[in-house]
Design a protein around this motif. Structure first.
Motif, PDB file in Angstrom:
ATOM      1  N   ALA A  79      -2.573  -4.751   5.168  1.00 24.35           N
ATOM      2  CA  ALA A  79      -3.402  -4.667   3.961  1.00 24.35           C
ATOM      3  C   ALA A  79      -4.182  -5.950   3.748  1.00 24.35           C
ATOM      4  N   GLU A  80      -5.050  -5.928   2.744  1.00 25.33           N
ATOM      5  CA  GLU A  80      -5.880  -7.095   2.480  1.00 25.33           C
ATOM      6  C   GLU A  80      -5.208  -8.119   1.570  1.00 25.33           C
ATOM      7  N   PRO A 113       0.833  -1.199   0.000  1.00 22.06           N
ATOM      8  CA  PRO A 113       0.000   0.000   0.000  1.00 22.06           C
ATOM      9  C   PRO A 113       0.874   1.259   0.000  1.00 22.06           C
ATOM     10  N   GLN A 153      -4.984   1.069   4.166  1.00 26.85           N
ATOM     11  CA  GLN A 153      -4.604  -0.335   4.356  1.00 26.85           C
ATOM     12  C   GLN A 153      -3.209  -0.414   4.972  1.00 26.85           C
ATOM     13  N   LYS A 160      -5.514  -2.597  13.109  1.00 26.70           N
ATOM     14  CA  LYS A 160      -6.575  -2.386  12.110  1.00 26.70           C
ATOM     15  C   LYS A 160      -7.888  -1.972  12.788  1.00 26.70           C
TER      16      LYS A 160
END
Ligand SMILES: *Cc1c(COP(=O)(O)O)cnc(C)c1O
Length: 378
Positions: free
Chosen positions: A217-218, A183, A317, A296
């Motif tokens: 991040a995802e 990110p 993110q 998060k």
């Protein structure tokens, strides 16, 4: 006349290379030692390293400090290779990922003075990146005497589509080195692996995907470094693994690229305690995953609470958020928060000058920030 008095007439400025004399060096976030300061300016992790990491590091502080560490950080490369399902030959360890980014400029990019003026030749001395992004990249180019090609992200800090990049001709698909933070910093926005894959496919030079924040991040793009011979992934133990102090980062990529970087590496670039701390970190990943979840969760809460106060917060993110504050200019917010012993980061460059960047700290730190913001707005 004695040698001593004649050498005293050498002007220091006259012995320094003009490039260095004129260089605007990288400016790191402040590290002030003010008591009670809440430090949300350099994206450090608010949680300490795992107790096992601290124990392993302390246990290593003895007479062995007189010895050189393993020059290739072999054990660490082997452990990382297992984690990432690749070979140790796919990995190089650096004294922080910053060291490896600098090494990459020297490995893949010709200094501008070494190439002719044709477009193809110039690409060989070009370091390319999107803006806004990690502010170290232009400094690395300046240090190396390389050309830069900085291309603005679009209004939502997204990468322009390939069609747009191709048409605009501003982007150089032959650039020797392209750096993409994902990110991204300071926007906090992640790019999808699909779009990064499509971008990498078009490139003829080296592409480094700087994943310093990827654990928040995802998804991650590690697979691209194991699939494309010209793509390197940059990772660090600093941010997600609470180890800034120890300076350990690494690249994953094609063995030939890794071997080329390795030729320029200082023999003992990664200090022994750093290697030990990083190894112990990999033995206790569940501890860190818990922290990622906490950060998060705090990020989500801070984002919505700041939005309620009138901040415009970009979805993040990473372990920081970029927020456009209400009522006062971003720079004034920096000062007003500082007066309340809260340190955040502000960047003067045009795309982000209206924002402040806030590192996600503990819940208590987020609460303190929210209280301070309410008072500033009252
Ligand atoms: C912090 C940071 C790094 C540097 O990390 P180190 O491993 O501590 O040198 C690299 N890239 C980005 C985008 C960062 O934010």
């Amino acid at each position: 006349m004695s040698t001593r008095s004649s050498s005293a007439r050498v002007k220091p400025a006259s012995v320094i290379r003009p490039l260095v004399h004129d260089l605007h060096a990288y400016v790191p976030g402040e590290q002030p030692k003010i008591k009670g300061l809440i430090k949300l300016n350099t994206n450090e992790n608010p949680y300490p390293p795992s107790p096992k990491v601290l124990a392993a590091t302390k246990a290593a502080v003895d007479g062995r400090l007189r010895l050189y560490p393993n020059p290739a950080a072999q054990a660490l490369r082997e452990k990382l290779a297992k984690l990432h399902r690749c070979a140790p030959e796919n990995i190089i360890i650096g004294n922080g990922s910053d060291e490896l980014l600098a090494l990459a400029t020297r490995t893949f990019v010709e200094p501008a003075a070494a190439v002719r003026s044709s477009r193809t030749e110039q690409s060989r001395s070009t370091i390319q990146y999107f803006t806004p992004s990690y502010s170290l990249y232009p400094v690395l180019a300046a240090i190396h005497g390389a050309r830069t090609n900085a291309v603005r992200l679009n209004s939502e800090f997204a990468i322009p589509s390939l069609e747009v990049l191709r048409k605009s001709k501003a982007w150089d698909f032959n650039a020797a080195l392209t750096l993409v933070t994902t990110p991204n910093a300071p926007s906090g926005r992640a790019f999808t692996t699909t779009e990064l894959d499509a971008l990498c496919r078009e490139h003829r030079g080296v592409v480094i995907l700087d994943e310093a924040y990827v654990d928040f991040a995802e998804e991650n793009a590690l697979a691209l470094a194991l699939k494309h011979p010209h793509v390197l992934i940059s990772r660090t133990f600093s941010k997600a693994y609470s180890l800034c102090f120890q300076r350990v980062g690494y690249f994953v990529g094609h063995p030939e690229l890794i071997a080329a970087l390795d030729k320029l590496r200082d023999s003992y670039n990664v200090n022994g305690l750093g290697q030990i701390a990083a190894l112990a970190t990999l033995d206790d990943l569940p501890y860190y995953r818990t922290n990622f979840r906490r950060i998060k969760a705090t990020r989500a809460r801070l984002t919505s609470s700041l939005a309620q106060l009138g901040f415009s917060v970009l979805p993040s993110q990473t372990n920081f958020i970029l927020a456009r504050p209400p009522k006062f200019a971003a720079r004034e917010w920096l000062e007003k928060l500082r007066a309340r012993k809260i340190l955040v980061r502000w960047f003067s460059y045009p795309e982000v000058k209206d924002y402040i960047r806030i590192t996600i700290g503990t819940d208590a730190e987020a609460d303190a920030l929210l209280r301070a913001a309410k008072k500033i707005l009252a």
